[in-house]
Design a protein around this motif. Structure first.
Motif, PDB file in Angstrom:
ATOM      1  N   GLU A 100       0.831  -1.408  -0.014  1.00  0.00           N
ATOM      2  CA  GLU A 100      -0.064   0.052  -0.045  1.00  0.00           C
ATOM      3  C   GLU A 100       0.821   1.258  -0.172  1.00  0.00           C
ATOM      4  OE1 GLU A 100      -2.551  -0.377   3.350  1.00  0.00           O
ATOM      5  OE2 GLU A 100      -3.781  -2.010   2.388  1.00  0.00           O
ATOM      6  N   GLU A 101       1.896   1.356   0.701  1.00  0.00           N
ATOM      7  CA  GLU A 101       2.826   2.340   0.965  1.00  0.00           C
ATOM      8  C   GLU A 101       3.472   2.593  -0.520  1.00  0.00           C
ATOM      9  OE1 GLU A 101       5.629   1.370   3.807  1.00  0.00           O
ATOM     10  OE2 GLU A 101       4.257   2.080   5.492  1.00  0.00           O
ATOM     11  N   GLU A 103       2.338   1.796  -3.331  1.00  0.00           N
ATOM     12  CA  GLU A 103       1.096   2.250  -4.286  1.00  0.00           C
ATOM     13  C   GLU A 103       0.993   3.647  -3.977  1.00  0.00           C
ATOM     14  OE1 GLU A 103      -2.434  -0.077  -3.899  1.00  0.00           O
ATOM     15  OE2 GLU A 103      -1.530  -1.919  -4.564  1.00  0.00           O
ATOM     16  N   SER A 104       0.918   4.127  -2.674  1.00  0.00           N
ATOM     17  CA  SER A 104       0.457   5.602  -2.136  1.00  0.00           C
ATOM     18  C   SER A 104       1.851   6.646  -3.036  1.00  0.00           C
ATOM     19  CB  SER A 104       0.849   5.899  -0.778  1.00  0.00           C
ATOM     20  OG  SER A 104      -0.432   5.091  -0.308  1.00  0.00           O
ATOM     21  N   LYS A 105       3.100   5.984  -2.778  1.00  0.00           N
ATOM     22  CA  LYS A 105       4.371   6.599  -3.304  1.00  0.00           C
ATOM     23  C   LYS A 105       4.170   6.855  -4.759  1.00  0.00           C
ATOM     24  CE  LYS A 105       7.678   5.445   0.206  1.00  0.00           C
ATOM     25  NZ  LYS A 105       8.762   4.741   0.625  1.00  0.00           N
ATOM     26  N   LEU A 107       1.276   6.816  -6.505  1.00  0.00           N
ATOM     27  CA  LEU A 107       0.276   7.887  -6.818  1.00  0.00           C
ATOM     28  C   LEU A 107       0.741   9.179  -6.637  1.00  0.00           C
ATOM     29  CD1 LEU A 107      -2.867   6.166  -5.207  1.00  0.00           C
ATOM     30  CD2 LEU A 107      -2.566   6.932  -7.484  1.00  0.00           C
ATOM     31  N   LEU A 108       1.523   9.506  -5.509  1.00  0.00           N
ATOM     32  CA  LEU A 108       2.229  10.894  -5.241  1.00  0.00           C
ATOM     33  C   LEU A 108       3.232  11.292  -6.288  1.00  0.00           C
ATOM     34  CD1 LEU A 108       2.848  10.656  -1.435  1.00  0.00           C
ATOM     35  CD2 LEU A 108       1.288  12.393  -2.798  1.00  0.00           C
TER      36      LEU A 108
END
Length: 137
Positions: A100-101, A103-105, A107-108
């Protein structure tokens, strides 16, 4: 608000009573599932049932036709399995968090890239000539 909690507690109690009455409880229902699902052998299921019924090792051994030391060995193995399962679940949860981290990175990173593209397109005269002749960027 109080009646809401009373209703929830009443419903919860009704569900628990249904499970106990119709399915012999959650534990017995889970133990009745196939080995592929639980991962437990028939002997392990019987040992767990005996533990649930608070039977002593000696009594359980007599009922199963095995020695009390074999029952103790199975209990020890079940405790070991429990520890291993907790560690495995922790590992899998950490792996999920890590994914998840990432994926978040990503996205950012994509959001920043989009912002930079938007900013650079605004800096270059990509506007219609009508607007650029009056310097209305």
């Amino acid at each position: 608000m109080l009646s809401f909690y009373i209703t929830i507690n009443t419903a919860k109690r009704a569900i628990e009573q249904h499970i106990e009455r119709e399915h012999n409880g959650v534990l017995k229902t889970l133990l009745s599932l196939e080995k592929d699902i639980t991962g437990l052998t028939e002997i392990q299921s019987k040992i767990i049932t005996g533990l649930m019924e608070k039977k002593e090792s000696k009594k359980l051994a007599e009922e199963m036709g095995i020695s009390p030391s074999t029952v103790r060995t199975h209990k020890f193995y079940l405790q070991k399995l429990k520890r291993q399962s907790k560690i495995f679940l922790t590992i899998m949860n950490l792996l999920e968090i890590q994914e998840e981290e990432v994926e978040s990175k990503e996205l950012l990173k994509n959001e920043k890239l989009n912002e930079e593209l938007l900013k650079s397109s605004c800096e270059t005269n990509s506007l219609h000539p009508f607007f650029t002749q009056y310097n209305l960027k």
